[in-house]
Design an enzyme around this catalytic site. Structure first.
Site, mmCIF file in Angstrom:
data_model
loop_
_atom_site.group_PDB
_atom_site.id
_atom_site.type_symbol
_atom_site.label_atom_id
_atom_site.label_comp_id
_atom_site.label_asym_id
_atom_site.label_seq_id
_atom_site.Cartn_x
_atom_site.Cartn_y
_atom_site.Cartn_z
ATOM 1 N N VAL A 36 0.804 -1.225 0.000
ATOM 2 C CA VAL A 36 0.000 0.000 0.000
ATOM 3 C C VAL A 36 0.830 1.265 0.000
ATOM 4 O O VAL A 36 0.311 2.343 -0.255
ATOM 5 C CB VAL A 36 -0.966 0.094 1.205
ATOM 6 C CG1 VAL A 36 -2.157 -0.802 0.990
ATOM 7 C CG2 VAL A 36 -0.271 -0.189 2.508
ATOM 8 N N GLY A 37 2.085 1.142 0.320
ATOM 9 C CA GLY A 37 2.872 2.365 0.341
ATOM 10 C C GLY A 37 4.336 2.062 0.482
ATOM 11 O O GLY A 37 4.728 0.952 0.869
ATOM 12 N N GLU A 38 5.150 3.041 0.162
ATOM 13 C CA GLU A 38 6.579 2.859 0.307
ATOM 14 C C GLU A 38 7.169 4.142 0.867
ATOM 15 O O GLU A 38 6.978 5.219 0.297
ATOM 16 C CB GLU A 38 7.203 2.510 -1.048
ATOM 17 C CG GLU A 38 8.698 2.301 -0.958
ATOM 18 C CD GLU A 38 9.224 1.306 -1.979
ATOM 19 O OE1 GLU A 38 8.472 0.923 -2.895
ATOM 20 O OE2 GLU A 38 10.403 0.922 -1.854
ATOM 21 N N THR A 59 10.804 5.948 2.879
ATOM 22 C CA THR A 59 12.233 5.941 2.588
ATOM 23 C C THR A 59 12.902 4.667 3.086
ATOM 24 O O THR A 59 13.838 4.178 2.478
ATOM 25 C CB THR A 59 12.936 7.127 3.255
ATOM 26 O OG1 THR A 59 12.403 7.285 4.567
ATOM 27 C CG2 THR A 59 12.755 8.392 2.450
ATOM 28 N N TYR A 60 12.442 4.165 4.201
ATOM 29 C CA TYR A 60 13.133 3.011 4.773
ATOM 30 C C TYR A 60 12.229 1.807 4.930
ATOM 31 O O TYR A 60 12.617 0.819 5.526
ATOM 32 C CB TYR A 60 13.753 3.395 6.120
ATOM 33 C CG TYR A 60 12.743 3.681 7.206
ATOM 34 C CD1 TYR A 60 12.099 4.905 7.280
ATOM 35 C CD2 TYR A 60 12.435 2.713 8.161
ATOM 36 C CE1 TYR A 60 11.169 5.157 8.257
ATOM 37 C CE2 TYR A 60 11.516 2.965 9.145
ATOM 38 C CZ TYR A 60 10.881 4.180 9.194
ATOM 39 O OH TYR A 60 9.961 4.425 10.166
ATOM 40 N N ALA A 61 11.021 1.875 4.405
ATOM 41 C CA ALA A 61 10.104 0.773 4.622
ATOM 42 C C ALA A 61 9.094 0.641 3.492
ATOM 43 O O ALA A 61 8.793 1.593 2.790
ATOM 44 C CB ALA A 61 9.365 0.976 5.937
ATOM 45 N N VAL A 62 8.602 -0.576 3.350
ATOM 46 C CA VAL A 62 7.490 -0.838 2.440
ATOM 47 C C VAL A 62 6.330 -1.290 3.320
ATOM 48 O O VAL A 62 6.526 -2.078 4.244
ATOM 49 C CB VAL A 62 7.843 -1.953 1.439
ATOM 50 C CG1 VAL A 62 6.696 -2.177 0.476
ATOM 51 C CG2 VAL A 62 9.113 -1.604 0.683
ATOM 52 N N VAL A 63 5.145 -0.752 3.057
ATOM 53 C CA VAL A 63 3.992 -1.115 3.880
ATOM 54 C C VAL A 63 3.058 -2.019 3.084
ATOM 55 O O VAL A 63 2.726 -1.733 1.931
ATOM 56 C CB VAL A 63 3.238 0.142 4.365
ATOM 57 C CG1 VAL A 63 2.053 -0.244 5.243
ATOM 58 C CG2 VAL A 63 4.184 1.064 5.126
ATOM 59 N N ASP A 112 6.923 15.197 15.388
ATOM 60 C CA ASP A 112 6.523 15.336 13.991
ATOM 61 C C ASP A 112 5.012 15.234 13.846
ATOM 62 O O ASP A 112 4.498 14.503 13.006
ATOM 63 C CB ASP A 112 7.224 14.286 13.122
ATOM 64 C CG ASP A 112 7.138 14.626 11.635
ATOM 65 O OD1 ASP A 112 6.835 15.797 11.304
ATOM 66 O OD2 ASP A 112 7.362 13.726 10.808
#
Ligand SMILES: Nc1ncnc2c1ncn2[C@@H]1O[C@H](COP(=O)(O)OP(=O)(O)O)[C@@H](O)[C@H]1O
Lengths: 387, 324
Positions: free
Chosen positions: B14-16, B18-22, B130
């Site tokens: 569902v998403g990517e 900078t340091y992870a793919v979801v 953040d």
């Protein structure tokens, strides 16, 4: 209990008619991974360490047997010739639980030296030691040599405490360590830590007690004629040093809560002031004069008193709960002090021997080949060299 | 915590970041929908990424209805996998969706849930650093969950300097804009105040184009801080050559937030005090009279939802059913 140990309401002013629960700071600590996953009784702690040593030895034995077989198959002659000397039972010399414990203490000290070399803050140093100790509650030196694990723990602790140092500059300052050595281990360390990185140290509660003791002992007017802000400041500084010298290197972080350890430091540095502070906090409803005159009280806090005697307290039924709470706390504090000071000392000679054993445990090929070479060596004099 | 990946099934990406793919997935034992954040390891020069380390570190400790739940952590082929509760929407999406109407009770409800989540973080000595609508995720049952702890940090190790380059620009507190090295939970409070304003305006409150412009936008809206209203402000590293704007009058604020009650303006003003030491803290905000006046905050399940998303979700449901 900590400085804010009084039960505080969760400040949710919910206008809806929902029943409110109160969450104290103690409750918050009980929900931390440090409490849930890394707190032990003295017995369960030792058992966990023994188990780690045990499974490390088992794994090392299996590895050894494999290597032994493969070397023997490749060149069977010396194994025929020196049947007596070249058998696994004779060759295998694994680290005992006691040796491993000493060895780990030795390396815990070098963590501190490493961190000091990089001028890392206390927080990183303390977290690195905590990671290292946790790693070896799960793993054993018979599988992972502590040298690279120690560096990996320092590297990871620095990142976790927001004190980033690049792998290049880190490795550059170390002797005979490669970038790969650390990066390959980083994930294994994280996994052994069960992915929990938050470490609650006693430094923050100690600072809390420092502030609170000022409020309690100095205001509105000084309670003790010879105690002022400088006295308390000096107690604070010495307690901080105590934490670095004893709490960090011993296993108390696994057995006591951070506020208990902070109080232990204060109590061991200045029993009189700390005890007065605790009494004032816990027994505030009673008249202090009366308590101070109570003869049992002074006996209770006498340091030379043997451990068992702590239980010899007035067995009156009408003991009030606050006093009981106070007495339990003092007992806990004193147990903490005792354990904090049980750091095993290792002589240089001893660590060298353990070090050698560890090396050969992790490198069975070298061990076997060395024996074979020595036994096959033509000159018997050379045999005298170290085994 | 170390569990076999067999406990979860991954359905689709569902998403990517900078340091992870979801990925979306399901916890097989419970059939619960989850999101799996697969953190790439071994691809960064300096080992495990700092953001990933922070996310794991803090989410492991924070268990609260208004903080995203870290269900599990597991490793598979040297990848770190965070199993998170599935949260199909975020507040930014809703704010931007002009077809969705916000009632003042809805805004109150989202604000309350945000404050509760942050209060829990602060009680645990954790700063989020953040906060923005995009990081306030919404569960299918309407609960708001604070997410993305990649910039979070622990509070109160006095001997360390903090970096002022945190918080997405529009939600960055003035002390950070001035480069303050010692900041407090008040930086999160500021962000919540700006989000509160955005919920009322339905458009970003202080959208600076760059860091310099951010100072200008902020002070044009709220007045330029002086030594008088913020002692020692001029000592901060980036305090120089500022255009001096007067603080907004009460009437000006009333005009700016036309639907706001007097109490909601009081709270907003208190949250967006330029001097961090004058800003309200989380406890004060939660106890503010705004939450006691009518209307009552909307029950989470009755809050507006994104329509499209729900359809998409059902699609996913259908797909899965057919696959199985
Ligand atoms: N818990 C979750 N539930 C559903 N979707 C999620 C969840 N977490 C992240 N996502 C999706 O994955 C995308 C990437 O997330 P993330 O790696 O956190 O990156 P970023 O926060 O930079 O967008 C998000 O934009 C969102 O669409």
């Amino acid at each position: 209990m900590d400085r804010n140990g009084k039960v505080k309401t969760e400040a949710e002013q919910d206008p809806q008619p929902v029943k409110k629960q109160q969450v104290s700071n103690d409750d918050l600590y009980r929900r931390s991974t440090q409490y849930e996953m890394w707190s032990y009784t003295a017995e369960s702690f030792e058992e966990t360490r023994r188990k780690a040593n045990e499974s490390g030895r088992k794994a090392a034995t299996e590895k050894f047997n494999e290597v032994f077989e493969s070397i023997r198959q490749k060149s069977p002659e010396p194994f025929e010739k020196f049947k007596e000397e070249l058998n696994p039972e004779k060759l295998l010399d694994l680290l005992t639980y006691e040796e491993e414990t000493k060895y780990l203490h030795y390396y815990s000290r070098s963590i501190i030296q490493t961190c000091n070399h990089f001028k890392m803050p206390t927080q990183v140093r303390a977290t690195a030691v905590s990671f290292f100790k946790k790693f070896y509650l799960v793993q054993s030196v018979s599988e992972y040599h502590p040298k690279n694990i120690l560096y990996t723990c320092v590297f990871l602790a620095a990142k976790s405490e927001n004190y980033f140092i690049s792998i290049e500059s880190f490795v550059k300052a170390l002797v005979k360590v490669l970038t790969k050595d650390i990066l390959d281990l980083e994930f294994i360390v994280l996994q052994s830590l069960k992915f929990t990185l938050m470490v609650h140290h006693p430094f923050r509660p100690l600072y809390g007690f420092f502030l609170d003791s000022q409020a309690v002992l100095l205001h509105p007017s000084p309670l003790m004629y010879d105690v002022n802000i400088d006295t308390l400041g000096s107690l604070y500084d010495k307690s901080k040093k105590w934490l670095n010298d004893y709490a960090l290197l011993s296993d108390v972080a696994f057995l006591f809560t951070p506020p208990q350890i902070a109080l232990a430091a204060m109590y061991d540095i200045d029993k009189r002031i700390t005890d007065r502070y605790l009494k004032k906090v816990f027994l505030k409803e009673q008249k202090l004069e009366v308590i101070d005159e109570e003869p049992k009280e002074s006996g209770f806090i006498k340091k030379e008193e043997p451990e068992e005697a702590e239980g010899v307290e007035p067995k009156e039924d009408k003991k009030d709960p606050q006093r009981e709470q106070y007495e339990t706390l003092v007992k806990t504090i004193r147990r903490c002090i005792r354990i904090a000071k049980q750091i095993p000392e290792t002589t240089k000679e001893e660590s060298k021997n353990i070090d050698k054993k560890c090396f050969f445990t992790l490198n069975p090929t070298r061990l076997i080949e060395k024996r074979v070479t020595k036994l096959s060596s033509p000159s018997p004099e050379i045999k005298q060299e170290a085994a | 915590m170390t569990t076999a990946p067999l406990k979860y099934s991954k359905s689709k990406k569902v998403g990517e970041g900078t340091y992870a793919v979801v990925y979306l997935g399901t916890q097989i034992s419970s059939n619960r929908k989850i999101a799996i954040k697969e953190i790439k390891t071994g691809m960064f020069k300096d080992g495990l990424d700092m953001s990933a380390i922070r996310e794991v570190k803090y989410l492991q400790e924070l268990k609260h209805p208004n903080v995203i739940e870290l269900v599990d952590v597991f490793s598979a082929t040297n990848n770190l996998n965070l199993v998170l509760e599935f949260l199909p929407c975020d507040l930014e999406v809703l704010i931007k969706d002009t077809s969705v109407v916000f009632k003042s009770a809805d805004i109150k409800s989202w604000l309350l849930m945000t404050l509760r989540g942050i209060h829990h973080c602060h009680r645990n000595f954790i700063l989020h650093r953040d906060l923005k609508p995009n990081n306030l995720l919404l569960a299918p049952d309407g609960q708001l969950k604070i997410a993305d702890f990649g910039l979070a940090r622990s509070l109160g190790n006095a001997n360390e300097d903090l970096t002022s380059n945190v918080v997405t620009r529009w939600y960055r507190a003035p002390e950070l804009l001035f480069g303050a090295k010692h900041y407090t939970p008040a930086v999160d409070m500021w962000s919540v105040g700006i989000i509160f304003a955005e919920l009322m305006l339905r458009t970003p409150y202080l959208p600076g184009k760059d860091d310099v412009d951010q100072l200008d936008v902020t002070f044009r809206a709220l007045g330029t801080p002086t030594e008088q209203i913020w002692p020692n402000v001029s000592m901060l590293p980036q305090y120089n050559a500022l255009r001096v704007y007067p603080p907004p009058s009460r009437q000006e604020l009333r005009n700016r937030f036309s639907a706001a009650t007097e109490k909601s303006l009081d709270l907003l003003i208190s949250m967006t005090q330029l001097d961090p030491s004058r800003r309200c803290d989380l406890t004060q905000a939660l106890l503010h009279e705004f939450f006691l006046e009518s209307p009552r905050p909307t029950e989470p399940e009755d809050l507006p939802k994104k329509k499209e998303k729900r359809v998409k979700e059902e699609d996913d449901e259908m797909n899965k059913r057919f696959k199985v």
